[in-house]
Design an enzyme around this catalytic site. Structure first.
Site, mmCIF file in Angstrom:
data_model
loop_
_atom_site.group_PDB
_atom_site.id
_atom_site.type_symbol
_atom_site.label_atom_id
_atom_site.label_comp_id
_atom_site.label_asym_id
_atom_site.label_seq_id
_atom_site.Cartn_x
_atom_site.Cartn_y
_atom_site.Cartn_z
ATOM 1 N N GLU A 78 -2.445 3.553 -7.599
ATOM 2 C CA GLU A 78 -2.959 4.878 -7.210
ATOM 3 C C GLU A 78 -2.291 5.972 -8.048
ATOM 4 O O GLU A 78 -2.748 7.120 -8.052
ATOM 5 C CB GLU A 78 -2.757 5.119 -5.700
ATOM 6 C CG GLU A 78 -1.342 5.459 -5.241
ATOM 7 C CD GLU A 78 -0.408 4.242 -5.119
ATOM 8 O OE1 GLU A 78 -0.770 3.146 -5.601
ATOM 9 O OE2 GLU A 78 0.687 4.412 -4.550
ATOM 10 N N ILE A 113 7.911 1.286 -8.496
ATOM 11 C CA ILE A 113 8.879 1.976 -7.635
ATOM 12 C C ILE A 113 9.612 0.939 -6.777
ATOM 13 O O ILE A 113 8.997 0.292 -5.933
ATOM 14 C CB ILE A 113 8.171 3.012 -6.731
ATOM 15 C CG1 ILE A 113 7.348 3.994 -7.570
ATOM 16 C CG2 ILE A 113 9.202 3.765 -5.873
ATOM 17 C CD1 ILE A 113 6.454 4.924 -6.766
ATOM 18 N N ARG A 114 10.891 0.773 -7.033
ATOM 19 C CA ARG A 114 11.669 -0.286 -6.342
ATOM 20 C C ARG A 114 10.813 -1.548 -6.200
ATOM 21 O O ARG A 114 10.619 -2.106 -5.123
ATOM 22 C CB ARG A 114 12.172 0.193 -4.976
ATOM 23 C CG ARG A 114 13.333 1.183 -5.088
ATOM 24 C CD ARG A 114 13.741 1.787 -3.767
ATOM 25 N NE ARG A 114 12.775 2.761 -3.317
ATOM 26 C CZ ARG A 114 11.897 2.587 -2.327
ATOM 27 N NH1 ARG A 114 11.881 1.476 -1.645
ATOM 28 N NH2 ARG A 114 11.060 3.536 -2.001
ATOM 29 N N CYS A 129 2.587 -3.280 -4.199
ATOM 30 C CA CYS A 129 4.041 -3.188 -4.043
ATOM 31 C C CYS A 129 4.496 -3.772 -2.697
ATOM 32 O O CYS A 129 4.455 -4.984 -2.539
ATOM 33 C CB CYS A 129 4.485 -1.744 -4.264
ATOM 34 S SG CYS A 129 6.183 -1.670 -4.818
ATOM 35 N N ARG A 170 11.913 -9.378 -3.853
ATOM 36 C CA ARG A 170 11.957 -7.938 -3.573
ATOM 37 C C ARG A 170 12.979 -7.233 -4.468
ATOM 38 O O ARG A 170 13.983 -7.828 -4.857
ATOM 39 C CB ARG A 170 12.326 -7.695 -2.107
ATOM 40 C CG ARG A 170 11.265 -8.164 -1.137
ATOM 41 C CD ARG A 170 11.682 -7.868 0.287
ATOM 42 N NE ARG A 170 11.900 -6.441 0.482
ATOM 43 C CZ ARG A 170 12.720 -5.937 1.399
ATOM 44 N NH1 ARG A 170 13.396 -6.721 2.214
ATOM 45 N NH2 ARG A 170 12.854 -4.635 1.518
ATOM 46 N N HIS A 198 2.092 0.607 -8.505
ATOM 47 C CA HIS A 198 1.316 1.551 -7.689
ATOM 48 C C HIS A 198 0.089 2.023 -8.462
ATOM 49 O O HIS A 198 0.154 3.050 -9.154
ATOM 50 C CB HIS A 198 2.185 2.761 -7.323
ATOM 51 C CG HIS A 198 3.171 2.500 -6.241
ATOM 52 N ND1 HIS A 198 3.045 3.017 -4.970
ATOM 53 C CD2 HIS A 198 4.295 1.751 -6.234
ATOM 54 C CE1 HIS A 198 4.053 2.612 -4.218
ATOM 55 N NE2 HIS A 198 4.829 1.844 -4.965
ATOM 56 N N GLY A 255 5.364 1.014 0.149
ATOM 57 C CA GLY A 255 6.197 1.597 1.199
ATOM 58 C C GLY A 255 7.440 0.729 1.294
ATOM 59 O O GLY A 255 8.000 0.345 0.276
ATOM 60 N N GLU A 256 7.817 0.399 2.500
ATOM 61 C CA GLU A 256 8.963 -0.491 2.691
ATOM 62 C C GLU A 256 8.475 -1.663 3.536
ATOM 63 O O GLU A 256 8.049 -1.470 4.679
ATOM 64 C CB GLU A 256 10.092 0.290 3.395
ATOM 65 C CG GLU A 256 11.422 -0.377 3.363
ATOM 66 C CD GLU A 256 11.912 -0.691 1.941
ATOM 67 O OE1 GLU A 256 11.766 0.160 1.044
ATOM 68 O OE2 GLU A 256 12.424 -1.809 1.743
ATOM 69 N N SER A 257 8.510 -2.856 2.950
ATOM 70 C CA SER A 257 7.879 -4.000 3.624
ATOM 71 C C SER A 257 8.532 -4.321 4.970
ATOM 72 O O SER A 257 7.845 -4.733 5.909
ATOM 73 C CB SER A 257 7.871 -5.220 2.713
ATOM 74 O OG SER A 257 9.168 -5.512 2.259
HETATM 75 N N1 GLN Z 1 11.206 -2.119 -2.240
HETATM 76 C C1 GLN Z 1 10.122 -2.121 -1.285
HETATM 77 C C2 GLN Z 1 10.162 -3.382 -0.411
HETATM 78 O O1 GLN Z 1 10.889 -4.262 -0.669
HETATM 79 C C3 GLN Z 1 8.784 -1.989 -1.980
HETATM 80 C C4 GLN Z 1 8.700 -0.685 -2.721
HETATM 81 C C5 GLN Z 1 7.336 -0.094 -2.850
HETATM 82 O O2 GLN Z 1 6.404 -0.444 -2.123
HETATM 83 N N2 GLN Z 1 7.231 0.891 -3.710
HETATM 84 O O3 GLN Z 1 9.455 -3.453 0.533
#
Ligand code: GLN
Length: 229
Positions: A174, A136-137, A81, A108, A172, A50-52
């Site tokens: 999953e 993913i990112r 992630c 990150r 990821h 997700g987004e930390s």
């Molecule tokens: N870029 C996100 C972060 O810094 C992590 C991305 C992800 O969980 N797919 O939190």
């Protein structure tokens, strides 16, 4: 017969539904965790991607930061992630608060903004040969303490690591698929052949941590077995 552990999935944001499905497929009972009381009822926990930064805000708002910090000190916890970022002791690019459970530095968005997501096949010590990994990112593990074991790499860099009760992936799992017997070109991932080796590994970590008798443990763990695939 193998015990069926109850494994929580932190369900504040991110792809927690896919993790829950993956857990069912490896003979574990998933449980969505949104409160400290729910955290009490699980034998292990997955913190999804997700987004930390958003996670940190939500954890603070729900009063979950301290309970989670305590849980991850001793109980099986798997961060993927953004979850991996939350578990690391040190976070860079930029620096931010974390649960500090994994002796590692994580950077990150380490692969640059232009590369939003990538599917790579990398080496792993998990049985079954190379593993498909979806980034993913993604963050990068740039420093590991001596007690951290590397279970998979991408171009020689660690991407799946374990330290005692902690498992962390920068990708990821999953979303991993095995190409063998995947005959369809369907855009629907669920139609393809999911590779559940990483979830299976974590479910085994959780099983190994279950007390012999179950006394004094979550009642969820002793619940009648529900359907598992
Ligand atoms: N870029 C996100 C972060 O810094 C992590 C991305 C992800 O969980 N797919 O939190």
């Amino acid at each position: 017969m193998q015990p069926i552990p109850t494994i929580g999935v932190l369900a504040l944001q991110g792809d927690y539904e896919s993790h829950a499905r993956a857990l069912e497929q490896v003979n574990a009972q998933p449980k969505m965790v949104r409160t400290a009381a729910e955290l009490e009822q699980v034998d292990g926990l997955i913190i999804p991607g997700g987004e930390s930064t958003t996670f940190l805000k939500l954890l603070e708002r729900e009063g979950l930061f301290a309970p989670l910090e305590e849980f991850a000190r001793t109980r099986p916890t798997f961060g993927t992630c953004a979850g991996c970022i939350l578990l690391a002791k040190r976070v860079t690019h930029p620096e931010q608060q974390s649960l500090g459970a994994l002796d590692a530095t994580v950077e990150r968005n380490a692969y640059g903004r232009q590369i939003d997501s990538q599917i790579v096949t990398g080496a792993t010590s998990l049985p079954g040969g190379p593993l498909e990994m979806v980034f993913i990112r993604a963050p990068r593990l740039i420093e590991l303490g001596s007690g951290v074991e590397v279970l998979a790499t991408r171009d020689g860099s660690p991407v799946l690591v374990r330290q005692k009760n902690i498992l962390a992936a920068t990708f990821h799992p999953e979303l991993s698929h095995s190409d063998s017997s995947s005959e369809s070109d369907s855009p629907d991932d669920l139609e393809r052949n999911p590779d559940r080796r990483v979830h299976r590994y974590f479910a085994q970590m959780v099983r190994d941590a279950l007390p012999e008798s179950g006394e004094g443990k979550s009642s969820a763990q002793r619940d009648p077995i529900r359907q598992s695939r």
